[in-house]
Write a protein that holds these residues in place. Structure first.
Motif, PDB file in Angstrom:
ATOM      1  N   GLY A   1      -8.934   6.839   1.838  1.00 37.23           N
ATOM      2  CA  GLY A   1      -8.764   5.454   2.226  1.00 37.23           C
ATOM      3  C   GLY A   1     -10.052   4.773   2.630  1.00 37.23           C
ATOM      4  O   GLY A   1     -10.945   5.388   3.218  1.00 37.23           O
TER       5      GLY A   1
ATOM      6  N   VAL B   1      -5.040  12.227  -0.273  1.00 35.98           N
ATOM      7  CA  VAL B   1      -5.031  10.816   0.072  1.00 35.98           C
ATOM      8  C   VAL B   1      -6.406  10.469   0.631  1.00 35.98           C
ATOM      9  O   VAL B   1      -6.962  11.209   1.445  1.00 35.98           O
ATOM     10  CB  VAL B   1      -3.953  10.490   1.118  1.00 35.98           C
ATOM     11  CG1 VAL B   1      -4.050   9.034   1.580  1.00 35.98           C
ATOM     12  CG2 VAL B   1      -2.559  10.771   0.557  1.00 35.98           C
TER      13      VAL B   1
ATOM     14  N   TYR C   1      -6.333   6.934  -3.544  1.00 33.96           N
ATOM     15  CA  TYR C   1      -7.315   6.348  -2.633  1.00 33.96           C
ATOM     16  C   TYR C   1      -6.928   4.883  -2.476  1.00 33.96           C
ATOM     17  O   TYR C   1      -6.783   4.162  -3.472  1.00 33.96           O
ATOM     18  CB  TYR C   1      -8.726   6.462  -3.204  1.00 33.96           C
ATOM     19  CG  TYR C   1      -9.809   5.855  -2.324  1.00 33.96           C
ATOM     20  CD1 TYR C   1     -10.571   6.655  -1.478  1.00 33.96           C
ATOM     21  CD2 TYR C   1     -10.078   4.486  -2.345  1.00 33.96           C
ATOM     22  CE1 TYR C   1     -11.562   6.107  -0.672  1.00 33.96           C
ATOM     23  CE2 TYR C   1     -11.067   3.933  -1.542  1.00 33.96           C
ATOM     24  CZ  TYR C   1     -11.800   4.742  -0.713  1.00 33.96           C
ATOM     25  OH  TYR C   1     -12.780   4.202   0.092  1.00 33.96           O
TER      26      TYR C   1
ATOM     27  N   GLY D   1      -7.457  10.662   4.084  1.00 32.62           N
ATOM     28  CA  GLY D   1      -6.225  10.096   4.597  1.00 32.62           C
ATOM     29  C   GLY D   1      -6.068  10.321   6.081  1.00 32.62           C
ATOM     30  O   GLY D   1      -5.539   9.468   6.807  1.00 32.62           O
TER      31      GLY D   1
ATOM     32  N   ALA E   1      -8.132   7.698   7.811  1.00 31.76           N
ATOM     33  CA  ALA E   1      -7.477   6.391   7.695  1.00 31.76           C
ATOM     34  C   ALA E   1      -6.231   6.320   8.576  1.00 31.76           C
ATOM     35  O   ALA E   1      -5.939   5.275   9.177  1.00 31.76           O
ATOM     36  CB  ALA E   1      -7.120   6.114   6.242  1.00 31.76           C
ATOM     37  N   PHE E   2      -5.481   7.420   8.666  1.00 31.56           N
ATOM     38  CA  PHE E   2      -4.287   7.451   9.524  1.00 31.56           C
ATOM     39  C   PHE E   2      -4.682   7.297  10.986  1.00 31.56           C
ATOM     40  O   PHE E   2      -4.048   6.556  11.752  1.00 31.56           O
ATOM     41  CB  PHE E   2      -3.524   8.762   9.316  1.00 31.56           C
ATOM     42  CG  PHE E   2      -2.203   8.821  10.043  1.00 31.56           C
ATOM     43  CD1 PHE E   2      -1.031   8.486   9.395  1.00 31.56           C
ATOM     44  CD2 PHE E   2      -2.134   9.203  11.381  1.00 31.56           C
ATOM     45  CE1 PHE E   2       0.195   8.534  10.063  1.00 31.56           C
ATOM     46  CE2 PHE E   2      -0.928   9.244  12.054  1.00 31.56           C
ATOM     47  CZ  PHE E   2       0.241   8.912  11.393  1.00 31.56           C
TER      48      PHE E   2
ATOM     49  N   LEU F   1      -4.188   1.983   5.536  1.00 37.37           N
ATOM     50  CA  LEU F   1      -3.454   3.006   4.802  1.00 37.37           C
ATOM     51  C   LEU F   1      -2.025   2.562   4.517  1.00 37.37           C
ATOM     52  O   LEU F   1      -1.485   2.804   3.438  1.00 37.37           O
ATOM     53  CB  LEU F   1      -3.467   4.310   5.612  1.00 37.37           C
ATOM     54  CG  LEU F   1      -2.721   5.504   5.039  1.00 37.37           C
ATOM     55  CD1 LEU F   1      -3.319   5.913   3.697  1.00 37.37           C
ATOM     56  CD2 LEU F   1      -2.772   6.674   6.019  1.00 37.37           C
TER      57      LEU F   1
ATOM     58  N   ALA G   1       2.790   5.219   6.865  1.00 32.98           N
ATOM     59  CA  ALA G   1       1.624   6.070   6.639  1.00 32.98           C
ATOM     60  C   ALA G   1       1.993   7.546   6.719  1.00 32.98           C
ATOM     61  O   ALA G   1       1.491   8.365   5.934  1.00 32.98           O
ATOM     62  CB  ALA G   1       0.536   5.739   7.654  1.00 32.98           C
TER      63      ALA G   1
ATOM     64  N   LYS H   1      -7.901  -0.544   2.765  1.00 31.13           N
ATOM     65  CA  LYS H   1      -7.405  -0.599   4.127  1.00 31.13           C
ATOM     66  C   LYS H   1      -6.309  -1.656   4.258  1.00 31.13           C
ATOM     67  O   LYS H   1      -6.323  -2.643   3.521  1.00 31.13           O
ATOM     68  CB  LYS H   1      -8.549  -0.913   5.083  1.00 31.13           C
ATOM     69  CG  LYS H   1      -9.180  -2.287   4.802  1.00 31.13           C
ATOM     70  CD  LYS H   1     -10.194  -2.659   5.825  1.00 31.13           C
ATOM     71  CE  LYS H   1     -10.789  -4.008   5.514  1.00 31.13           C
ATOM     72  NZ  LYS H   1      -9.884  -5.155   5.633  1.00 31.13           N
TER      73      LYS H   1
ATOM     74  N   HIS I   1       0.814  -1.212   0.000  1.00 37.36           N
ATOM     75  CA  HIS I   1       0.000   0.000   0.000  1.00 37.36           C
ATOM     76  C   HIS I   1       0.851   1.266   0.000  1.00 37.36           C
ATOM     77  O   HIS I   1       0.625   2.186  -0.788  1.00 37.36           O
ATOM     78  CB  HIS I   1      -0.950   0.002   1.197  1.00 37.36           C
ATOM     79  CG  HIS I   1      -2.129  -0.899   1.023  1.00 37.36           C
ATOM     80  ND1 HIS I   1      -3.109  -1.048   1.973  1.00 37.36           N
ATOM     81  CD2 HIS I   1      -2.495  -1.708  -0.010  1.00 37.36           C
ATOM     82  CE1 HIS I   1      -4.014  -1.911   1.549  1.00 37.36           C
ATOM     83  NE2 HIS I   1      -3.657  -2.325   0.353  1.00 37.36           N
TER      84      HIS I   1
END
Length: 367
Positions: free
Chosen positions: A122, A120, A94, A320, A323-324, A99, A106, A97, A79
């Motif tokens: 996710g 970004v 994008y 992003g 997701a982070f 990230l 990440a 999962k 990823h």
């Protein structure tokens, strides 16, 4: 600023790519122009199946000027590297999962995007479906008063009985927390906002498991990660949550219940886009089903929202940053289980705004 549909490239032509391609090809505001994979024959076959005119290597796809947004469907270990290469080629990204495999990777992805003025996004985007969007609106409207606590659980005996190659789900980066946790944690953050600290207890019931189906049936494989996780999450100024993620349970359970000062909400499975959504007040003898509003179009609506936001210059929802934050939650839960202590969460993110009423993935809005 460009106009018209956003050009998309799919990178990673595995099984999940079919769901994305079917949906993205049906959305008029995106246009899938290429498919890439390490196996270029597989990329070509998938491209032909879904009427995509270009296929090839990642480098070949990134050289196309019409590609603005890369949808990264590679294995988790790839990823970060695919995202970084795409960002360096000037493309928004994008990703499926998680990230990245860890927070250091990440952070590099997010820093690269920031330095280039790129976006970004996710997965999961299930929180944008009708079921969970209706839950967010119900909670914000005060239907159960102020949220006090949440109970969440995903429990089963694990996927090895039906999955022909389940080894990766028990390797580093797998397990019930990293495989299913993103759906539950993303749903909770979309409801209640960011988490301030976590604590957890973790167990691994067996060091080996047996493949139960397919050509490798009967094969032993190692278990490298916890297979039962109990986590506590503290939402500052809001509720606390308890969450169970288990591949060791004879009871199959997928649930999120939000307890408020004036009632409770029972949410749908956060790995789906639909209902049911149930509410129960202090005087109710049983749960009542609430009407749903929103889309059930499926995987890819996060990509579509991101594409429309790119054109409009507005924030996209499956971001992003979200997701982070979820990746940090999972990493901190793992560390807490190992060290038996609360772990603070350094990152933060805003709870995404609900999709507007009448948001229609099948309507052309970009001209």
């Amino acid at each position: 600023m460009s106009n018209g549909p956003v050009g998309v490239a799919i990178v990673g032509a595995g099984v999940i790519s079919g769901q994305y391609l079917r949906n993205l090809n049906a959305f008029p505001d995106v246009r899938v122009v290429a498919v890439a994979d390490l196996d270029t024959d597989r990329a070509a076959a998938v491209a032909r199946e879904h009427d995509v005119r270009v296929s090839g290597t990642l480098g070949a796809v990134l050289s196309l000027a019409e590609v603005e947004l890369v949808v990264n469907l590679t294995i988790p270990a790839a990823h970060a590297s695919v995202a970084l290469e795409s960002l360096r080629a000037g493309k928004h990204v994008y990703g499926e999962k998680p990230l990245a495999m860890n927070l250091d990777e990440a952070a590099k992805v997010m820093a690269e995007a920031g330095s280039r003025g790129l976006r970004v996004g996710g997965a999961p985007d299930t929180f944008l479906g009708a079921g969970l969007q209706s839950a967010v609106r119900a909670l914000r409207s005060g239907s159960i008063g102020e949220p006090v606590a949440v109970a969440a659980a995903t429990q089963s005996l694990g996927p090895e009985s039906w999955h022909p190659s389940p080894e990766f789900l028990y390797a580093l980066g797998g397990g019930p927390l990293f495989d299913l946790g993103p759906y539950y944690l993303t749903a909770l953050v979309s409801l209640l906002g960011p988490v301030a600290r976590v604590a957890a207890g973790t167990r691994r019931a067996r060091d080996q498991r047996v493949i139960g189906s397919g050509p490798k049936a009967g094969t032993l494989f190692p278990v490298e990660v916890p297979t039962h996780v109990n986590a506590l999450l503290d939402f500052p100024g809001s509720a606390t949550a308890s969450a169970t993620f288990s591949f060791d349970s004879a009871v199959n359970r997928r649930m999120i219940e939000v307890i408020g000062t004036e009632g409770a909400l029972s949410l749908p499975d956060p790995n789906t886009f639909d209902g049911p959504l149930l509410v129960r007040g202090p005087g109710d003898a049983d749960w009542r089903e609430l009407p749903l509003a929103g889309t059930t179009a499926g995987r890819g609506i996060g990509v579509l929202d991101m594409a429309r936001s790119i054109r409009a210059g507005t924030p996209h929802r499956a971001s992003g940053e979200l997701a982070f934050h979820v990746l940090e939650l999972m990493s901190a839960i793992t560390e807490s289980g190992e060290q038996a202590e609360f772990r603070p969460i350094a990152s933060t993110t805003a709870a995404p705004e609900p999709l507007p009423a009448g948001w229609d993935p099948y309507a052309a809005t970009l001209s």
